[in-house]
Scaffold this motif. Structure first.
Motif, PDB file in Angstrom:
ATOM      1  N   GLY A  19       0.811  -1.207   0.000  1.00  0.00           N
ATOM      2  CA  GLY A  19       0.000   0.000   0.000  1.00  0.00           C
ATOM      3  C   GLY A  19       0.844   1.256   0.000  1.00  0.00           C
ATOM      4  O   GLY A  19       2.062   1.214  -0.184  1.00  0.00           O
ATOM      5  N   PRO A  20       0.204   2.388   0.243  1.00  0.00           N
ATOM      6  CA  PRO A  20       0.925   3.663   0.112  1.00  0.00           C
ATOM      7  C   PRO A  20       2.014   3.872   1.161  1.00  0.00           C
ATOM      8  O   PRO A  20       3.013   4.520   0.878  1.00  0.00           O
ATOM      9  N   LEU A  21       1.818   3.376   2.377  1.00  0.00           N
ATOM     10  CA  LEU A  21       2.855   3.515   3.410  1.00  0.00           C
ATOM     11  C   LEU A  21       3.580   2.178   3.527  1.00  0.00           C
ATOM     12  O   LEU A  21       3.259   1.339   4.357  1.00  0.00           O
ATOM     13  N   ALA A  40       6.551   6.910   9.011  1.00  0.00           N
ATOM     14  CA  ALA A  40       6.042   6.112   7.890  1.00  0.00           C
ATOM     15  C   ALA A  40       6.490   6.742   6.581  1.00  0.00           C
ATOM     16  O   ALA A  40       6.357   7.957   6.385  1.00  0.00           O
ATOM     17  N   PHE A  41       7.008   5.921   5.699  1.00  0.00           N
ATOM     18  CA  PHE A  41       7.481   6.366   4.389  1.00  0.00           C
ATOM     19  C   PHE A  41       6.452   6.016   3.326  1.00  0.00           C
ATOM     20  O   PHE A  41       5.918   4.906   3.321  1.00  0.00           O
ATOM     21  N   SER A  42       6.202   6.924   2.410  1.00  0.00           N
ATOM     22  CA  SER A  42       5.337   6.670   1.253  1.00  0.00           C
ATOM     23  C   SER A  42       6.181   6.044   0.151  1.00  0.00           C
ATOM     24  O   SER A  42       6.365   6.619  -0.915  1.00  0.00           O
ATOM     25  N   ALA A  43       6.697   4.869   0.452  1.00  0.00           N
ATOM     26  CA  ALA A  43       7.539   4.142  -0.494  1.00  0.00           C
ATOM     27  C   ALA A  43       7.695   2.705  -0.001  1.00  0.00           C
ATOM     28  O   ALA A  43       7.475   2.417   1.175  1.00  0.00           O
ATOM     29  N   ALA A  44       8.081   1.851  -0.902  1.00  0.00           N
ATOM     30  CA  ALA A  44       8.345   0.460  -0.533  1.00  0.00           C
ATOM     31  C   ALA A  44       9.703   0.363   0.162  1.00  0.00           C
ATOM     32  O   ALA A  44      10.595   1.188  -0.072  1.00  0.00           O
ATOM     33  N   ALA A  45       9.842  -0.639   1.009  1.00  0.00           N
ATOM     34  CA  ALA A  45      11.117  -0.856   1.696  1.00  0.00           C
ATOM     35  C   ALA A  45      12.158  -1.353   0.695  1.00  0.00           C
ATOM     36  O   ALA A  45      11.837  -2.092  -0.233  1.00  0.00           O
ATOM     37  N   PRO A  46      13.400  -0.949   0.873  1.00  0.00           N
ATOM     38  CA  PRO A  46      14.449  -1.438  -0.028  1.00  0.00           C
ATOM     39  C   PRO A  46      14.669  -2.941   0.143  1.00  0.00           C
ATOM     40  O   PRO A  46      14.363  -3.505   1.193  1.00  0.00           O
ATOM     41  N   ALA A  78      13.653   6.492  -1.896  1.00  0.00           N
ATOM     42  CA  ALA A  78      12.965   7.536  -2.656  1.00  0.00           C
ATOM     43  C   ALA A  78      11.497   7.496  -2.244  1.00  0.00           C
ATOM     44  O   ALA A  78      10.749   6.611  -2.655  1.00  0.00           O
ATOM     45  N   ALA A  79      11.089   8.431  -1.392  1.00  0.00           N
ATOM     46  CA  ALA A  79       9.714   8.479  -0.885  1.00  0.00           C
ATOM     47  C   ALA A  79       9.110   9.840  -1.201  1.00  0.00           C
ATOM     48  O   ALA A  79       9.763  10.869  -1.019  1.00  0.00           O
ATOM     49  N   THR A  80       7.866   9.835  -1.642  1.00  0.00           N
ATOM     50  CA  THR A  80       7.207  11.101  -1.963  1.00  0.00           C
ATOM     51  C   THR A  80       6.886  11.896  -0.702  1.00  0.00           C
ATOM     52  O   THR A  80       6.787  13.122  -0.749  1.00  0.00           O
ATOM     53  N   ALA A  81       6.721  11.204   0.437  1.00  0.00           N
ATOM     54  CA  ALA A  81       6.418  11.894   1.702  1.00  0.00           C
ATOM     55  C   ALA A  81       6.782  10.981   2.866  1.00  0.00           C
ATOM     56  O   ALA A  81       6.876   9.762   2.723  1.00  0.00           O
TER      57      ALA A  81
END
Length: 130
Positions: A19-21, A40-46, A78-81
């Motif tokens: 999902g988004p977070l 919380a990152f708006s990106a997938a975990a590396p 790389a997270a949008t927020a």
């Protein structure tokens, strides 16, 4: 120039979710000891990101880039927020005291509980329910 976002002290749990977070870090911070802090990152975990970190530091490197450093490793995301959450329930409850219970309600429950303490009182309560 890296801009610090949050510095965790001690163990940090890492939760991956679809999902988004996609990645959430949860742990304690030196600024607010005893309070849980979640980032919380708006990106997938590396790939290869661990389930737990120690003394993690999160820095903003630039537009949509964040570095998570936990010696001896670090990851760039790389997270949008990012969303920073602090648990403030205890402070909130101290600042706003609970309202007093109205006397009539207090009296009602005192009578009901006193009746429920004996067999005759329970019979009377059952009769009132019918």
């Amino acid at each position: 120039m890296p801009e610090p976002v949050v510095t965790f002290r001690g163990a940090v749990s890492c939760r991956r979710a679809p999902g988004p977070l996609g990645l959430t870090l949860t742990g304690g911070t030196p600024e607010r000891p005893g309070e849980a802090t979640a980032l919380a990152f708006s990106a997938a975990a590396p790939a290869g990101f661990p389930d737990a970190l120690d003394n993690a530091v999160v820095e903003r490197l630039g537009a949509d880039r964040y570095r998570i450093a936990s010696p001896p490793r670090e990851w760039v995301i790389a997270a949008t927020a990012v969303h920073l959450h602090r648990e403030i329930a205890a402070q909130f409850c101290r600042a706003i005291p609970p309202r007093p219970v109205p006397r009539l309600k207090r009296w009602f429950w005192r009578v009901v509980l006193a009746l429920a303490a004996s067999r005759a009182g329970l019979a009377a309560l059952r009769a009132l329910r019918r």
